[in-house]
Design a protein around this motif. Structure first.
Motif: not given
Length: 282
Positions: A186-194
């Motif tokens: 889930e952390t993959l979708f919690q960090i800055d997507p840029k």
């Protein structure tokens, strides 16, 4: 109560942080065990006003000055002030600088702190490589928010070599494998997507890469790993995840690592500016 030293203090005067001067003076003082000479660092000195205040203090303490002023104008101001006030001083860089000016027939950049900056850059690279190795192939995904760059992709999209290449330039990189049937952290979708880059590749090229690996490690050549239908499903699954996360998609088909790395750095520079340490300072 600590006994106050009656020895004349040595003031390290520097246009930078004073690290080089302090190191040199301490290296000399260590030859005199149990000495009680105070050493005082006066960093980031450049103006006449600063020099006047420091030399007045040195005069009152009956001290001496050791200086590492790389800016020749500031160095001259300090020397003139010391001589005017009859303060004993030691120029730790001037004579060597004058010699190098002559023998190299060129002028120095006169930027304080360059040696320290070089050391900082070196240790940043070391820390970046250590971080990247610790966060390779989905390790420690709970801490990927501290990465400068996060790479995601299915097996054999070159995540690890690309990560290590970027780390050699001082970037902290984490990479996350995309495997259908295995939950994505889930952390993959919690960090800055840029800062997240989804790697994709043509199916034919990916199967060729995997087939080569299958031959090397004696895997079953009929496994799902190289099955066209299964590989297509993997790539589609990854593409949907990239879309969900709003990640930047990079096609790495037939591209050398250096090219893809440059592509990533160009994108990051356009997004965050040229200071690559801005978001995740050590």
């Amino acid at each position: 109560m600590e006994e106050k030293s009656n020895m004349p203090p040595i003031y390290i005067v520097s246009g930078g942080k004073g690290v080089a001067g302090h190191t040199l003076v301490e290296a000399m003082l260590i030859q005199y065990p149990n000495h009680k000479i105070p050493v005082v660092i006066e960093p980031e000195v450049s103006s006449q006003e600063q020099i006047d205040k420091i030399t007045d203090k040195v005069l009152a303490d009956n001290g001496v000055i050791a200086h590492t002023m790389v800016d020749h104008i500031a160095r001259r101001k300090l020397i003139d002030t010391c001589e005017k006030k009859e303060i004993r001083h030691f120029d730790l860089v001037g004579n060597m600088t004058d010699y190098l000016d002559t023998v190299l027939d060129m002028k120095p950049v006169e930027q304080p702190g360059l040696f320290r900056l070089r050391d900082m850059e070196y240790y940043r690279r070391v820390r970046a490589i250590e971080f990247t190795m610790q966060h390779d192939d989905g390790q420690h995904t709970d801490k990927i928010a501290t990465a400068d760059i996060v790479l995601a992709g299915v097996s054999r999209t070159g995540k690890t070599p690309l990560s290590i290449y970027l780390a050699m330039f001082g970037w902290k990189v984490a990479n996350v494998p995309i495997v259908p049937g295995t939950p994505v952290p889930e952390t993959l979708f919690q960090i800055d997507p840029k800062r997240v880059f989804g790697l994709t590749i043509s199916m034919a090229y990916l199967i060729a890469q995997r087939s080569s690996r299958v031959s090397r490690i004696n895997m079953d050549p009929n496994s799902d790993y190289v099955d066209r239908r299964k590989v297509r499903m993997e790539l589609d699954y990854a593409a949907n995840l990239y879309k969900k996360g709003g990640f930047t998609v990079l096609n790495i088909t037939n591209k050398p690592v250096e090219y893809t790395a440059n592509e990533i750095l160009t994108i990051l520079t356009s997004r965050f500016g040229s200071n690559k340490w801005k978001a995740h300072e050590d």
